[in-house]
Design a protein around this motif. Structure first.
Motif, short mmCIF file in Angstrom:
data_model
loop_
_atom_site.label_atom_id
_atom_site.label_comp_id
_atom_site.label_asym_id
_atom_site.label_seq_id
_atom_site.Cartn_x
_atom_site.Cartn_y
_atom_site.Cartn_z
N GLU A 356 0.92 -1.14 0.00
CA GLU A 356 0.00 0.00 0.00
C GLU A 356 0.95 1.17 0.00
O GLU A 356 1.62 1.44 1.00
N LYS A 357 1.04 1.83 -1.16
CA LYS A 357 2.20 2.68 -1.40
C LYS A 357 2.28 3.96 -0.57
O LYS A 357 3.35 4.53 -0.43
N GLN A 358 1.16 4.36 -0.01
CA GLN A 358 1.20 5.54 0.86
C GLN A 358 2.01 5.25 2.13
O GLN A 358 2.53 6.15 2.77
N ASN A 359 2.13 3.97 2.47
CA ASN A 359 2.84 3.59 3.69
C ASN A 359 4.02 2.65 3.45
O ASN A 359 4.51 2.03 4.38
N ALA A 360 4.43 2.55 2.21
CA ALA A 360 5.53 1.64 1.89
C ALA A 360 6.85 2.40 1.78
O ALA A 360 6.85 3.62 1.59
N ALA A 361 7.95 1.67 1.88
CA ALA A 361 9.27 2.28 1.75
C ALA A 361 9.74 2.19 0.29
O ALA A 361 9.47 1.21 -0.39
N PHE A 362 10.42 3.23 -0.15
CA PHE A 362 10.95 3.28 -1.51
C PHE A 362 12.46 3.41 -1.47
O PHE A 362 13.00 4.05 -0.55
N LEU A 363 13.11 2.87 -2.46
CA LEU A 363 14.56 3.03 -2.56
C LEU A 363 14.88 4.52 -2.76
O LEU A 363 14.23 5.19 -3.57
N GLY A 364 15.90 4.98 -2.03
CA GLY A 364 16.37 6.35 -2.24
C GLY A 364 15.69 7.39 -1.37
O GLY A 364 15.94 8.58 -1.52
N TYR A 365 14.83 6.94 -0.47
CA TYR A 365 14.13 7.90 0.40
C TYR A 365 14.68 7.87 1.83
O TYR A 365 14.02 8.29 2.77
N GLY A 366 15.87 7.34 1.99
CA GLY A 366 16.52 7.39 3.30
C GLY A 366 16.23 6.19 4.15
O GLY A 366 15.61 5.21 3.71
N VAL A 367 16.68 6.27 5.41
CA VAL A 367 16.51 5.15 6.33
C VAL A 367 15.01 4.92 6.58
O VAL A 367 14.24 5.87 6.64
N CYS A 368 14.64 3.66 6.68
CA CYS A 368 13.23 3.31 6.84
C CYS A 368 12.93 2.99 8.31
O CYS A 368 13.53 2.11 8.90
N VAL A 369 11.99 3.73 8.87
CA VAL A 369 11.57 3.50 10.26
C VAL A 369 10.24 2.74 10.21
O VAL A 369 9.29 3.19 9.57
N THR A 370 10.20 1.58 10.84
CA THR A 370 9.02 0.72 10.78
C THR A 370 8.42 0.62 12.19
O THR A 370 9.03 0.04 13.08
N LYS A 371 7.25 1.23 12.36
CA LYS A 371 6.65 1.32 13.71
C LYS A 371 6.21 -0.05 14.22
O LYS A 371 6.25 -0.34 15.40
N PHE A 372 5.77 -0.88 13.27
CA PHE A 372 5.39 -2.25 13.67
C PHE A 372 5.63 -3.21 12.50
O PHE A 372 5.62 -2.79 11.35
N THR A 373 5.83 -4.47 12.82
CA THR A 373 5.90 -5.51 11.78
C THR A 373 4.73 -6.46 12.02
O THR A 373 3.62 -6.02 12.20
N GLY A 374 4.96 -7.76 12.04
CA GLY A 374 3.88 -8.71 12.33
C GLY A 374 3.09 -9.09 11.09
O GLY A 374 3.53 -8.87 9.96
N ASN A 375 1.92 -9.69 11.31
CA ASN A 375 1.08 -10.08 10.18
C ASN A 375 -0.39 -10.02 10.60
O ASN A 375 -0.70 -9.93 11.79
N GLY A 376 -1.28 -10.08 9.62
CA GLY A 376 -2.71 -9.98 9.91
C GLY A 376 -3.00 -8.72 10.72
O GLY A 376 -2.55 -7.63 10.37
N GLY A 377 -3.75 -8.88 11.79
CA GLY A 377 -4.09 -7.73 12.63
C GLY A 377 -2.96 -7.35 13.56
O GLY A 377 -3.16 -7.29 14.78
N LYS A 378 -1.80 -7.11 13.01
CA LYS A 378 -0.58 -6.76 13.77
C LYS A 378 -0.14 -7.86 14.73
O LYS A 378 0.52 -7.59 15.74
N TYR A 379 -0.52 -9.11 14.43
CA TYR A 379 -0.13 -10.22 15.32
C TYR A 379 1.38 -10.33 15.42
O TYR A 379 2.09 -10.14 14.45
#
Ligand code: MN
Ligand code: MN
Length: 467
Positions: A356-379
């Motif tokens: 979902e590109k509004q919230n995805a990381a792109f090459l060349g946009y600097g260090v990527c900070v990921t608030k959460f990982t997991g799967n499904g409902g943030k499991y």
């Protein structure tokens, strides 16, 4: 309010690192990546990575923390596969540590314990894959063999075959397309190549004695015995890993990217190493942690689920003069702050639909900070709080670090995790922060040079920060 004001000052806009970094910083980024390429070319396994980090940290005046209490730079290594670099801070250690944790293992093939066999007059090696690989990636390419063998008498043989220009390599031969129609092409991609078929070509010359059975295998055993003093039983006590042969390379006409094996997570490990070595005047005691086994769940005595972090904390507290370090480990860790230095998946132009590109990381946009990982409902996620995210945001903005946020694919597309949750167990604030890769877990992963450099700058800024 003018539209112009809303667009420029109120609307959120991600910045490309290429627009954000001046000529001087860009030049430094490219130089940084020259050394980085050498690092990942030389360090293909967790053991080799530990050795390399140890070498570089000794040159930067880090001393063995098990032997010395004097000084302000220490290293701790256990089982040759997990380590910490520590720098003394201005504040007392018990007030909380600044920790950056990265992992040094990468998806690969391990040799099975009893690997050698002969079939159709060829000597082969059986393997067992390690971590999340796509099996078809590993066929039809040059592979190298790295590892250690403990011989019958306890002596150690270290092997590295396939990296030097003149070295032989190993390979898994794939089936020709003329004949793969039924056995591969009609199957699901993940089923087309079976794990047990990831066997390596290891030789084809028979022993001259025509009466012998398995003459090709016997000839290989003879060579191994003559060259390394090995007997076949020695393979039972060995860690031998099969990885892509060859060096990391620049990618693209503009040389803007690095391509190579094991960037998950040695790109963050290298940035972590350089950041703790280069950080100026740390206010807190800082810890660069390098852990093993992340790709298979972080279990085991060298993984992030081991109590290594508690062990290190007690050592740090003792060095800092605490009389009863055991009693304040939990307090110290509870007050600590950490970055889980791991990679994220950048948007691949061919497969944009998994993000979902509004919230995805792109090459060349600097260090990527990921608030959460997991799967499904943030499991299974260790989600960082708004407060910690806010602190990171302020810190990176203040120091001009180009950063973006990312999530691991769109909702219900898949998912994954990092070691963040195993450190969050102690109550410390922790957030994922690293490089966005294309082709993650493949034999040739790709990263933007500026993202790598911004990741280094982010970790360095974090190590220099106070709270
Ligand atoms: Mn990783
Ligand atoms: Mn991984």
């Amino acid at each position: 309010m003018k539209t112009d004001t809303i667009e420029k000052e109120i609307k959120y806009k991600k910045k490309m690192a290429w627009d954000n970094l001046d000529e001087g910083l860009r030049k430094r980024a490219f130089e940084f990546c020259e050394d980085y390429k050498k690092f990942i070319t030389d360090a293909k396994t967790e053991r080799e990575t530990i050795n390399k980090i140890l070498d570089l940290s000794k040159k930067a005046n880090f001393k063995d923390g098990e032997l010395y209490k004097e000084g302000d730079r220490f290293f701790f290594v256990k089982h040759k596969k997990i380590m910490a670099l520590v720098r003394k801070g201005k504040k007392r250690a018990k007030e909380g540590l600044s920790i950056v944790v990265s992992h040094i293992d990468a998806p690969r093939l391990d040799l099975k314990q009893n690997p050698l066999y002969e079939d159709v007059d060829l000597c082969m090696l059986r393997t067992h894959y390690y971590g999340g690989i796509k099996k078809y990636h590993w066929t039809a390419m040059p592979l190298s063999l790295h590892g250690v063998i403990i011989k019958k008498d306890g002596s150690v043989v270290e092997l590295s075959i396939g990296e030097k220009l003149e070295d032989p390599v190993f390979t898994i031969c794939d089936l020709l397309p003329h004949l793969s129609h039924k056995i591969q092409d009609e199957k699901k991609l993940k089923e087309a190549i079976e794990g047990e078929k990831l066997t390596l070509m290891a030789g084809s010359i028979p022993l001259s004695d025509k009466n012998a059975k398995e003459r090709v295998k016997l000839n290989i055993l003879k060579i191994l015995n003559e060259r390394y003093g090995l007997i076949e039983e020695d393979f039972l006590s060995a860690d031998i890993e099969i990885v892509p042969a060859g060096a990391a390379k620049d990618v693209g006409f503009d040389r803007s990217m690095v391509g190579g094996y094991g960037q998950d997570d040695r790109v963050c490990s290298y940035s972590n190493l350089k950041a703790i070595m280069d950080s100026e005047d740390p206010k807190r005691w800082t810890v660069a942690l390098f852990v093993d086994k992340e790709e298979i769940g972080s279990d085991g005595n060298t993984g992030a689920k081991s109590r290594f972090i508690e062990y290190i904390t007690s050592k740090i507290l003792a060095i800092d003069g605490e009389e009863n370090p055991q009693s304040i480990i939990m307090d110290t860790l509870m007050q600590s702050r950490a970055l889980s230095a791991d990679v994220n998946g950048g948007v691949n132009p061919n497969y944009q639909e998994v993000h979902e590109k509004q919230n995805a990381a792109f090459l060349g946009y600097g260090v990527c900070v990921t608030k959460f990982t997991g799967n499904g409902g943030k499991y299974s996620a260790s989600e960082a709080s708004a407060e910690f995210m806010g602190w990171i945001r302020k810190l990176f903005n203040k120091h001009g670090v180009t950063w973006q946020t990312g999530e691991l694919g769109k909702i219900d597309e898949g998912g994954g995790g990092t070691v963040a949750k195993f450190l969050s167990y102690y109550g410390m604030d922790i957030i994922d922060c690293g490089v966005a890769l294309l082709g993650m877990h493949s034999p040739f992963e790709v990263a933007s040079k500026l993202d790598i450099f911004e990741t280094y700058r982010a970790y360095k800024t974090f190590f220099e920060a106070d709270w």
